[in-house]
Scaffold this active site. Structure first.
Site, mmCIF file in Angstrom:
data_model
loop_
_atom_site.group_PDB
_atom_site.id
_atom_site.type_symbol
_atom_site.label_atom_id
_atom_site.label_comp_id
_atom_site.label_asym_id
_atom_site.label_seq_id
_atom_site.Cartn_x
_atom_site.Cartn_y
_atom_site.Cartn_z
ATOM 1 N N PRO A 2 0.811 -1.212 0.000
ATOM 2 C CG PRO A 2 -0.373 -1.325 1.987
ATOM 3 C CD PRO A 2 0.710 -1.976 1.218
ATOM 4 C CD GLU A 3 3.734 2.675 -3.881
ATOM 5 O OE1 GLU A 3 3.910 3.795 -4.368
ATOM 6 O OE2 GLU A 3 4.160 1.636 -4.426
ATOM 7 C CG HIS A 92 -1.066 -14.355 8.141
ATOM 8 N ND1 HIS A 92 0.006 -14.844 8.866
ATOM 9 C CD2 HIS A 92 -1.122 -15.100 7.011
ATOM 10 C CE1 HIS A 92 0.562 -15.835 8.182
ATOM 11 N NE2 HIS A 92 -0.095 -16.008 7.061
ATOM 12 N NE ARG A 111 6.068 -10.601 2.462
ATOM 13 C CZ ARG A 111 6.505 -10.184 1.284
ATOM 14 N NH1 ARG A 111 7.153 -9.058 1.205
ATOM 15 N NH2 ARG A 111 6.292 -10.878 0.217
#
Length: 279
Positions: A2-3, A92, A111
DNA sequence: AAGACATCCTGTGCGC
DNA sequence: TGCGCACAGGATGTCT
């Protein structure tokens, strides 16, 4: 990853989904994710009501009642979603905010790079990262004067400059490669040697590109999904990112991939030539 | 002081 | 088929 456009899309989705909801209970399954520590995080946010969600660069800032705020960064693969309490958790899901109405805001992050920090409202900008963040990339906040002056002071590669959140907020690996292709600047061009006319073009391309990407609800590569679990569509409008070996849309030259600042970097060796400049 | 590099993480995809 | 390993990367910390 995500930017700015993806984070903005998440912000809009979450605003519609959770504004006004009150937190009844918080479950933290990966304590490292929350700061300053799990106990304080849970204590500060329990019984708080979400009033507004703001964005600065790639950071989300949740504002609650009682002058409590939470700064959240999704890093590589962070995702928020809203479900009913009965829905089984995903593998997750690391932080779950249970609301009083039976729904839950869940934070999922394969992650585990994302972080969320609880702070008193008004102290959001004391959080590392926001403390030194550069201007928001909009015409009103990123002036040509600032960009020209700042670029003159740095001689590292322009790609590294654009990735530096302290110079300009919000650009990540995908949009850096794209705007450099659009402005026809080589990613390794030393920042202080980019010609003045190219700086103006680069600035405009940044604005245009981010606007377009927000309208497409972001780029989905790897795993990005918005707050409703939808993928963005801007990946269909990428010109160089992850198009190694494919022909440049302008000249047909195969797109090349190199490393800049440890980041995979895509560019057209014909359209984006390194310019020799004596400065 | 600025730049180079390691670190955190897990899933993917490659070679054999 | 399956194992092992390199690789992906945003922000930060360490070192020079």
């Amino acid at each position: 990853m995500p930017e700015l456009p993806e984070v903005e899309t998440v912000r809009r989705g979450l605003t519609a989904l959770v504004t006004g909801k009150k937190i009844k209970k918080i479950d933290v399954y990966y304590p490292k994710m929350v700061l300053p520590n799990e106990t304080e995080f849970v204590k500060q946010l329990t019984n708080r009501t979400i009033q507004e969600i703001e964005r600065r660069g790639k950071y989300l800032i949740f504002h609650f009642d009682q002058d409590v705020s939470m700064v959240s960064h999704l890093r590589m693969e962070g995702k928020y979603s809203v479900h009913s309490h009965e829905m089984p958790l995903n593998k997750h899901d690391h932080v779950v905010f249970e609301f009083t109405d039976g729904t839950e805001l869940r934070y999922n992050d394969t992650r585990k790079f994302g972080r969320m920090v609880v702070v008193p409202t008004g102290e959001e900008y004391s959080v590392a990262g926001l403390k030194t963040i550069g201007p928001e990339p909009t015409p009103a906040t990123l002036s040509l004067d600032y960009l020209t002056t700042t670029m003159k002071k740095h001689h590292k590669a322009i790609k590294s400059f654009l990735l530096d959140q302290n110079m300009i907020a919000g650009l990540g690996n995908i949009y850096c490669d794209e705007v450099l292709w659009l402005a026809k600047i080589h990613p390794l061009q030393p920042t202080n040697t980019v010609p003045v006319d190219k700086i103006a073009i680069l600035r405009q391309k940044i604005f245009d590109e981010l606007d377009l990407a927000i309208r497409a609800k972001g780029t989905t590569v790897f795993s990005y999904l918005d707050a409703s679990g939808h993928a963005g569509s801007f990946q269909n409008q990428l010109h160089v990112y992850q198009r190694t070996g494919q022909p440049c849309e302008r000249c047909g030259t195969p797109i090349e991939r190199i490393k800049v600042s440890q980041r995979g970097t895509h560019f057209c060796p014909f359209c984006q030539k390194l310019v020799e400049v004596d400065d």
